[in-house]
Design an enzyme around this catalytic site. Structure first.
Site, PDB file in Angstrom:
ATOM      1  N   LYS A  27       0.820  -1.214   0.000  1.00 25.94           N
ATOM      2  CA  LYS A  27       0.000   0.000   0.000  1.00 25.94           C
ATOM      3  C   LYS A  27       0.852   1.260   0.000  1.00 25.94           C
ATOM      4  O   LYS A  27       2.058   1.233   0.266  1.00 25.94           O
ATOM      5  CB  LYS A  27      -0.964  -0.022   1.192  1.00 25.94           C
ATOM      6  CG  LYS A  27      -2.118  -1.001   0.959  1.00 25.94           C
ATOM      7  CD  LYS A  27      -3.176  -0.966   2.041  1.00 25.94           C
ATOM      8  CE  LYS A  27      -4.305  -1.939   1.681  1.00 25.94           C
ATOM      9  NZ  LYS A  27      -5.302  -2.057   2.764  1.00 25.94           N
ATOM     10  N   ARG A  73      -2.786  -9.761   5.903  1.00 27.99           N
ATOM     11  CA  ARG A  73      -3.326  -9.948   4.548  1.00 27.99           C
ATOM     12  C   ARG A  73      -2.282  -9.446   3.560  1.00 27.99           C
ATOM     13  O   ARG A  73      -1.944  -8.264   3.574  1.00 27.99           O
ATOM     14  CB  ARG A  73      -4.634  -9.156   4.425  1.00 27.99           C
ATOM     15  CG  ARG A  73      -5.316  -9.257   3.070  1.00 27.99           C
ATOM     16  CD  ARG A  73      -6.608  -8.438   3.072  1.00 27.99           C
ATOM     17  NE  ARG A  73      -7.272  -8.472   1.779  1.00 27.99           N
ATOM     18  CZ  ARG A  73      -6.944  -7.705   0.746  1.00 27.99           C
ATOM     19  NH1 ARG A  73      -5.956  -6.834   0.848  1.00 27.99           N
ATOM     20  NH2 ARG A  73      -7.610  -7.803  -0.393  1.00 27.99           N
TER      21      ARG A  73
END
Ligand code: 7PJ
Length: 276
Positions: free
Chosen positions: A224, A258
């Site tokens: 991210k 995750r």
């Protein structure tokens, strides 16, 4: 070893460690442009690779929820994810489905999935009813706004307090419907309506979220922008930074990470666990 109930499974969990959730995107663009059949074949091949790499949970998603992404119609999401769920449900790993649509939740539960992972925290009409009478795990994620617009100037007075308050309200809504607390997971939702500073305030507050809410925490920061902001690296060079972030989350108490890069995360966690 301690185990953690997770749908059909009791997953073994090292006291200092975490489970690895591998991301499986089933969008036509994620596996070339060969259409529906190629997308299914590609998704299954990717899942098999993650299995060999030691994944604990496979998170199947049919809609990209990256900032600025358009929504996918129900029928299209169903066409993408249901064949993959049926193909993978007995693969040995636990199966999660990343959706905020109650109809997809219902179909996925009929197919036997172990977790419903909802970036919208079961706020859609009918979402709680869709999951209530099953025994799958439920991930409640914090998001400010909607994927299409959420990164336009997110503002908080106190991001940690506001995320805790939101998650507390969602836990109350689910448990009030009769859902056992033991099924619930929380997720601060890194990158979902948050600046880089908000994301780091939240990862540092991992322990506080877990202690105040009394629910285990899932952390998703793989590749991210919060990783890119610190390393200065584009998305395809964020592996090492993502591993650093995953271990930081686990050090603070996260019990599921995750990730895109399963093999590397599994290795990092094996060494991490052996050192505890
Ligand atoms: C997350 C997610 C996350 C949970 C996505 C991406 C965007 N589900 N789905 N937590 N992120 N629970 O992977 O970059 O952080 S999609």
């Amino acid at each position: 070893m301690k185990t953690i109930p997770f749908g059909r499974f009791n997953l073994p969990l090292h006291p200092a460690g975490a489970l690895v959730m591998g991301i499986l995107n089933v969008t036509p663009d994620s596996f070339s442009d060969g259409g529906q059949h190629a997308a299914l074949e590609g998704a299954i091949a990717h899942a098999e690779l993650m299995m060999e790499q030691g994944v604990d949970i496979i998170d199947i998603g049919g809609e990209s929820t990256r900032p600025g992404s358009p929504a996918v119609p129900l029928e299209e999401e169903m066409r993408r994810v249901m064949p993959v769920i049926y193909a993978l449900r007995d693969c040995g790993a636990a199966i999660s489905v990343d959706t905020y649509k109650p109809q997809v939740m219902r179909e996925a539960i009929i197919a036997g999935v172990d977790m419903i992972n909802d970036i919208n925290a079961f706020r859609a009409d009918g979402a709680i009813e869709a999951v209530r009478d099953s025994d799958c795990a439920l991930c409640i994620m914090h998001m400010r706004g909607e994927p299409a617009t959420m990164q336009q100037q997110p503002v908080y007075d106190d991001v940690v307090l506001e995320v805790i308050d939101f998650l507390r309200e969602r836990i109350a809504a689910l448990t009030a419907a009769g859902i056992a607390r033991e099924r619930l997971w929380i997720d601060p939702g890194f990158g979902f309506g948050k600046t880089v500073e908000h994301n780091y305030a939240l990862i540092k507050a991992t322990r506080r979220l877990i202690d105040e809410l009394g629910v285990p925490l899932l952390a998703g920061l793989s590749r991210k922008s919060m990783v890119g902001a610190i390393t200065g690296k584009p998305v395809e060079q964020r592996l090492a930074g993502s591993l650093g972030g995953a271990l930081a989350a686990v050090a603070h108490g996260a019990k599921i990470v995750r990730v895109h890069d399963v093999a590397e995360t599994v290795d990092a966690l094996k060494v991490w666990q052996a050192a505890h």
